[in-house]
Design an enzyme around this catalytic site. Structure first.
Site, PDB file in Angstrom:
ATOM      1  N   TYR A 131       0.901  -1.192  -0.080  1.00  0.00           N
ATOM      2  CA  TYR A 131      -0.148   0.063   0.084  1.00  0.00           C
ATOM      3  C   TYR A 131       0.826   1.210   0.027  1.00  0.00           C
ATOM      4  O   TYR A 131       0.556   2.417   0.409  1.00  0.00           O
ATOM      5  CB  TYR A 131      -0.965   0.015   1.129  1.00  0.00           C
ATOM      6  CG  TYR A 131      -1.950  -0.926   0.978  1.00  0.00           C
ATOM      7  CD1 TYR A 131      -1.815  -2.302   0.919  1.00  0.00           C
ATOM      8  CD2 TYR A 131      -3.451  -0.499   1.151  1.00  0.00           C
ATOM      9  CE1 TYR A 131      -2.581  -3.386   0.726  1.00  0.00           C
ATOM     10  CE2 TYR A 131      -4.228  -1.572   1.147  1.00  0.00           C
ATOM     11  CZ  TYR A 131      -4.061  -2.958   0.822  1.00  0.00           C
ATOM     12  OH  TYR A 131      -5.138  -3.767   0.714  1.00  0.00           O
ATOM     13  N   LYS A 177       5.401 -14.505   3.297  1.00  0.00           N
ATOM     14  CA  LYS A 177       5.484 -15.283   2.072  1.00  0.00           C
ATOM     15  C   LYS A 177       7.163 -15.365   1.726  1.00  0.00           C
ATOM     16  O   LYS A 177       7.589 -14.785   0.753  1.00  0.00           O
ATOM     17  CB  LYS A 177       4.853 -14.683   0.948  1.00  0.00           C
ATOM     18  CG  LYS A 177       4.690 -15.689  -0.354  1.00  0.00           C
ATOM     19  CD  LYS A 177       3.800 -16.812  -0.073  1.00  0.00           C
ATOM     20  CE  LYS A 177       4.087 -17.596  -1.423  1.00  0.00           C
ATOM     21  NZ  LYS A 177       3.566 -19.035  -1.132  1.00  0.00           N
ATOM     22  N   ASP A 210      -0.338 -18.093   2.081  1.00  0.00           N
ATOM     23  CA  ASP A 210      -1.481 -19.017   1.423  1.00  0.00           C
ATOM     24  C   ASP A 210      -1.770 -20.103   2.390  1.00  0.00           C
ATOM     25  O   ASP A 210      -2.982 -20.590   2.390  1.00  0.00           O
ATOM     26  CB  ASP A 210      -0.758 -19.659   0.025  1.00  0.00           C
ATOM     27  CG  ASP A 210       0.571 -20.244   0.114  1.00  0.00           C
ATOM     28  OD1 ASP A 210       1.306 -19.650   1.250  1.00  0.00           O
ATOM     29  OD2 ASP A 210       1.363 -20.746  -0.759  1.00  0.00           O
ATOM     30  N   ASP A 234      -4.815  -6.996   5.309  1.00  0.00           N
ATOM     31  CA  ASP A 234      -6.120  -6.687   4.730  1.00  0.00           C
ATOM     32  C   ASP A 234      -7.083  -7.858   4.289  1.00  0.00           C
ATOM     33  O   ASP A 234      -8.148  -7.923   4.697  1.00  0.00           O
ATOM     34  CB  ASP A 234      -5.911  -5.691   3.684  1.00  0.00           C
ATOM     35  CG  ASP A 234      -7.235  -4.783   3.424  1.00  0.00           C
ATOM     36  OD1 ASP A 234      -7.936  -4.721   3.939  1.00  0.00           O
ATOM     37  OD2 ASP A 234      -7.092  -4.066   2.295  1.00  0.00           O
ATOM     38  N   ASP A 238     -10.530  -9.668   6.340  1.00  0.00           N
ATOM     39  CA  ASP A 238     -11.714  -9.752   5.887  1.00  0.00           C
ATOM     40  C   ASP A 238     -12.169 -11.102   5.619  1.00  0.00           C
ATOM     41  O   ASP A 238     -13.198 -11.551   6.104  1.00  0.00           O
ATOM     42  CB  ASP A 238     -11.805  -9.289   4.385  1.00  0.00           C
ATOM     43  CG  ASP A 238     -12.238  -7.977   4.179  1.00  0.00           C
ATOM     44  OD1 ASP A 238     -11.754  -7.121   4.940  1.00  0.00           O
ATOM     45  OD2 ASP A 238     -12.638  -7.577   3.119  1.00  0.00           O
TER      46      ASP A 238
END
Ligand code: NAD
Length: 339
Positions: A131, A177, A210, A234, A238
């Site tokens: 971001y 990751k 993942d 983010d 959710d």
């Protein structure tokens, strides 16, 4: 003498005004019950400002925020065209250096969730990562986005997450990751490991993003505090919100050294604008987190208790919770339980 706080209120776009008004109504009831005084200062921000001011975050609004103790922010519609103003939430986070985005997710009574005993918090780095907003078109049809990860920001958010874990079940999972993003997530991983040295009472494990997305579905009850970089946080928060029932119940805090901004996790859901249909609880719980941040634990507890009482009764439920109650009915039900 009751303590007075100046609270900035940005209603936002789409369903923002409805859910923000609901949270202010609950806060008004709470201040009387808890013996505190909240002074609400309203500011303009969001998509609807662009035509009038050429920006979604007018400088007058930023100046107003600087005079307040905290901000309650409704969701805002973000323009997606290249060159359009950056998301208002991102601008506030950067201006006030709100480095930790804290998103609790738990199972609630009478709310359908994947498991009955989920109680986790996603702590998302809030100022950099994917971001950063730095994107280039290097040649026609070829774009590059900068995923900026610094040791300083990673240490700061890790410290926040460890302190939170110490107040909870003392278990922290860092998500990355690192097998692919070796350099950037290498910096993040090293910062978390260095911070862990100062918090030996917290059990630490790590998991790739993942696998984390999968485990959040398979065994969400095993997580306590999750700390991760901006985009991963983010998406995971959710997902966690849906695992525990509804985006309509998920609130978030944006915490910095000297300021805090509180908002629902959900967006402006434009298709429901003005329909008096959506769940106001996420924004009401954001208001609860705001009082907690201000040190008003008793007042914050009153809001949490009122929300739990309404959910436990199960009589007043918005559509996302399987009922047919309106936004205002849900708000009024919560207000009547504040005591
Ligand atoms: P959204 O969260 O606005 O809506 C997705 C769906 O979630 C809705 O269609 C609805 O079914 C459900 N939902 C959302 N809020 C709900 C509520 N309170 N009660 C019941 N159901 C609810 O996500 P989107 O459609 O991806 O985004 C719409 C706009 O919001 C976009 O412009 C996006 O950029 C913006 N957005 C803003 C913020 C923010 O201001 N912090 C956060 C996310 C998205």
């Amino acid at each position: 003498m009751s303590k007075t706080y100046n609270i900035a209120v940005l209603k936002g776009d789409g369903i923002g005004p409805e859910v923000t008004d609901a949270a202010v109504k609950v806060l008004q009831a709470t201040q009387d019950a808890a013996g505190i005084k909240l002074n609400f200062l309203y500011g303009e921000a969001g998509y609807h400002c662009i035509a009038k001011y050429g920006t979604n975050m007018p400088k007058e609004t930023i100046a107003m925020l600087k005079k307040t103790d905290a901000c309650l922010k409704g969701p805002m519609t973000t323009p997606e065209e290249p060159g359009a103003p950056v998301s208002a939430a991102v601008q506030i986070r950067k201006t006030f250096n709100l480095y930790a985005n804290v998103r609790p997710c738990r199972t609630y009574p009478n709310v359908e969730a994947l498991k009955h005993d989920i109680d986790l918090v996603v702590v998302r780095e809030n100022t950099e990562g994917m971001y950063s907003g730095v994107e280039y078109e290097v040649s026609p049809g070829v774009g590059v986005a900068m995923r900026i990860i610094t040791r300083e920001a990673s240490l700061r958010v890790a410290e926040y997450a460890f302190k939170l874990a110490e107040k909870r079940r003392k278990h922290l999972t860092y998500v990355h990751k690192g097998n692919i993003l070796r350099l950037t997530d290498g910096i993040f991983k090293d910062a978390v490991k260095a911070t862990a040295q100062r918090h030996p009472n917290v059990t630490v494990d790590d998991i790739h993003i993942d696998a984390a997305a999968m485990h959040l579905i398979k065994k969400p009850e095993t997580f306590d505090v999750i700390v991760t970089t901006n985009l991963f946080g983010d998406v995971l928060s959710d997902e966690a919100a849906q695992v525990t029932g509804s985006l309509g119940l998920a609130a978030g805090a944006n915490i910095g050294g000297t300021y805090g901004m509180f908002e629902p996790v959900h967006g402006s859901a434009p298709k429901y604008t003005g329909m008096n249909r959506v769940n106001p609880t996420a924004t009401i719980l954001a208001a609860q987190m705001m009082l907690d941040y201000l040190g008003e634990k008793e007042a914050a507890g009153k809001i949490e208790e009122a929300v739990l009482a309404v959910l436990r009764e199960g009589k007043v439920r918005t559509a996302d919770l399987g009922g047919s109650s309106t936004t205002s009915e849900m708000t009024d039900a919560i207000v009547t339980k504040i005591r």
